[in-house]
Write a protein that holds these residues in place. Structure first.
Motif, short mmCIF file in Angstrom:
data_model
loop_
_atom_site.label_atom_id
_atom_site.label_comp_id
_atom_site.label_asym_id
_atom_site.label_seq_id
_atom_site.Cartn_x
_atom_site.Cartn_y
_atom_site.Cartn_z
N SER A 177 22.88 40.29 40.18
CA SER A 177 23.35 40.90 38.94
C SER A 177 24.69 41.61 39.15
O SER A 177 25.60 41.52 38.33
N LYS A 178 24.81 42.31 40.27
CA LYS A 178 26.07 43.00 40.58
C LYS A 178 27.20 42.00 40.78
O LYS A 178 28.33 42.23 40.34
N LEU A 179 26.89 40.88 41.45
CA LEU A 179 27.92 39.87 41.66
C LEU A 179 28.33 39.23 40.34
O LEU A 179 29.52 39.00 40.09
N ASP A 180 27.34 38.97 39.49
CA ASP A 180 27.65 38.36 38.19
C ASP A 180 28.51 39.29 37.35
O ASP A 180 29.41 38.85 36.62
N ASN A 181 28.23 40.58 37.42
CA ASN A 181 29.00 41.55 36.63
C ASN A 181 30.39 41.79 37.20
O ASN A 181 31.32 42.15 36.47
N SER A 182 30.55 41.62 38.51
CA SER A 182 31.84 41.89 39.12
C SER A 182 32.84 40.76 38.86
O SER A 182 34.03 40.99 38.76
N VAL A 183 32.34 39.53 38.78
CA VAL A 183 33.20 38.38 38.46
C VAL A 183 32.78 37.88 37.08
O VAL A 183 31.86 37.09 36.94
N ARG A 184 33.48 38.34 36.05
CA ARG A 184 33.04 38.09 34.68
C ARG A 184 34.21 37.62 33.82
O ARG A 184 35.30 38.17 33.87
N PHE A 185 33.93 36.56 33.03
CA PHE A 185 34.91 36.03 32.09
C PHE A 185 34.31 35.99 30.70
O PHE A 185 33.11 35.74 30.54
N VAL A 186 35.14 36.22 29.69
CA VAL A 186 34.78 35.95 28.31
C VAL A 186 35.87 35.04 27.74
O VAL A 186 37.05 35.40 27.74
N LEU A 187 35.48 33.86 27.28
CA LEU A 187 36.42 32.87 26.78
C LEU A 187 36.25 32.67 25.28
O LEU A 187 35.16 32.82 24.74
N ASP A 188 37.35 32.29 24.61
CA ASP A 188 37.25 31.94 23.20
C ASP A 188 36.93 30.46 23.07
O ASP A 188 36.70 29.76 24.07
N GLU A 189 36.93 29.94 21.86
CA GLU A 189 36.53 28.55 21.63
C GLU A 189 37.51 27.56 22.25
O GLU A 189 37.17 26.41 22.53
N GLN A 190 38.75 27.96 22.45
CA GLN A 190 39.75 27.08 23.06
C GLN A 190 39.78 27.21 24.58
O GLN A 190 40.61 26.60 25.24
N GLY A 191 38.89 28.02 25.13
CA GLY A 191 38.85 28.18 26.57
C GLY A 191 39.85 29.17 27.10
O GLY A 191 40.12 29.21 28.31
N ARG A 192 40.43 29.99 26.22
CA ARG A 192 41.37 31.01 26.66
C ARG A 192 40.61 32.28 27.04
O ARG A 192 39.58 32.59 26.46
N ILE A 193 41.15 32.99 28.00
CA ILE A 193 40.52 34.21 28.50
C ILE A 193 40.71 35.33 27.49
O ILE A 193 41.84 35.71 27.18
N VAL A 194 39.62 35.85 27.00
CA VAL A 194 39.65 36.99 26.08
C VAL A 194 39.46 38.29 26.85
O VAL A 194 40.13 39.29 26.59
N GLU A 195 38.56 38.27 27.79
CA GLU A 195 38.26 39.46 28.59
C GLU A 195 37.85 39.00 29.98
O GLU A 195 37.26 37.93 30.16
N LEU A 196 38.20 39.78 30.97
CA LEU A 196 37.78 39.48 32.33
C LEU A 196 37.76 40.76 33.14
O LEU A 196 38.42 41.75 32.79
N SER A 197 36.96 40.72 34.21
CA SER A 197 36.84 41.90 35.06
C SER A 197 37.98 41.94 36.05
O SER A 197 38.68 40.94 36.30
N ALA A 198 38.18 43.11 36.66
CA ALA A 198 39.24 43.26 37.65
C ALA A 198 39.00 42.34 38.85
O ALA A 198 39.95 41.78 39.41
N LYS A 199 37.72 42.16 39.25
CA LYS A 199 37.40 41.27 40.36
C LYS A 199 37.77 39.83 40.02
O LYS A 199 38.34 39.11 40.85
N ALA A 200 37.50 39.41 38.79
CA ALA A 200 37.85 38.05 38.37
C ALA A 200 39.36 37.87 38.37
O ALA A 200 39.87 36.82 38.80
N ALA A 201 40.09 38.87 37.90
CA ALA A 201 41.55 38.79 37.89
C ALA A 201 42.10 38.66 39.30
O ALA A 201 43.03 37.88 39.56
N ALA A 202 41.54 39.42 40.20
CA ALA A 202 42.00 39.37 41.59
C ALA A 202 41.77 38.00 42.20
O ALA A 202 42.61 37.47 42.93
N LEU A 203 40.63 37.38 41.89
CA LEU A 203 40.33 36.04 42.41
C LEU A 203 41.28 35.00 41.86
O LEU A 203 41.61 34.02 42.54
#
Length: 223
Positions: A177-203
């Motif tokens: 659960s911690k890993l899932d929350n640390s690397v997190r994306f939210v995409l819109d219908e076109q596959g664009r990033i709406v929200e992401l976690s700092a860990k996801a951005a770093a990756l």
């Protein structure tokens, strides 16, 4: 099974009681361990329950469920996910009914936590070795050898193993659960990033601000 053996409380396992337990008031009752007895012989159910009636492990007593065929056992296990131990007869409606149940518990129900103890009234050395090797079970006993004391030891050992597996499974779920929350994306219908976690951005090699609005497939090389 010999029910005449001494069943006095000296070999029952109880949790240590704190010195100030009387001052703290009565503690809430803990949920019992669920033990499923599967056997087509009613007397086996009665004797087993009697032999374990005073057993207590980690401050929790035992609660018994009863099935008289393989189908009944599987139904109970499907609808009661917290069964800790199955005391499973090998020969019931068919000569291999118990073995089929043992395999279905692991392969069809995908229940790898519950402990399975097989019991039989017709053991054979070669057959017993084959069963232990080929089936994911935790113990195998001839009913005539399983005295009250040995039954108690087997049950407590099985409950200890189950408790350890449940704790390990809980810890693994927390880590996942911690890993899932640390690397997190939210995409819109076109596959664009709406929200992401700092860990996801770093990756992805960028910042949260620079990556928002980009398509995920193109975000790995934002430059």
């Amino acid at each position: 099974m010999d029910v005449k053996e001494d069943t006095s409380a000296d070999w029952m396992i109880e949790e240590d009681v704190p010195a100030n337990a009387d001052q703290a008031g009565p503690a809430p009752a803990l949920a019992p361990w669920r033990v499923l007895i599967v056997d087509d012989d009613v007397d086996v159910h009665v004797v087993t329950k009697f032999s374990l009636s005073n057993a207590c492990f980690q401050g929790r007593r035992l609660s018994f469920l009863h099935a008289y065929s393989g189908d009944e056992a599987l139904h109970i296990l499907r609808t009661t996910p917290d069964v800790a131990l199955v005391l499973l007869d090998v020969i019931m409606e068919t000569s291999e009914a118990g073995l089929k149940v043992a395999r279905q518990i692991r392969d069809d129900l995908h229940n790898h936590l519950v402990r399975i103890v097989l019991r039989t009234g017709q053991p054979g050395q070669a057959l017993e070795h084959s069963i232990i090797l080929d089936y994911d079970i935790n113990d195998f006993w001839c009913k005539s050898d399983l005295t009250t004391r040995k039954l108690f030891t087997t049950v407590i050992s099985s409950l200890r193993g189950y408790a350890g597996l449940v704790e390990a499974d809980r810890h693994l779920a927390e880590v996942q659960s911690k890993l899932d929350n640390s690397v997190r994306f939210v995409l819109d219908e076109q596959g664009r990033i709406v929200e992401l976690s700092a860990k996801a951005a770093a990756l992805l090699g960028g910042t949260e601000e620079s990556l928002r609005g980009r398509k995920l497939a193109a975000s790995a090389n934002p430059d």
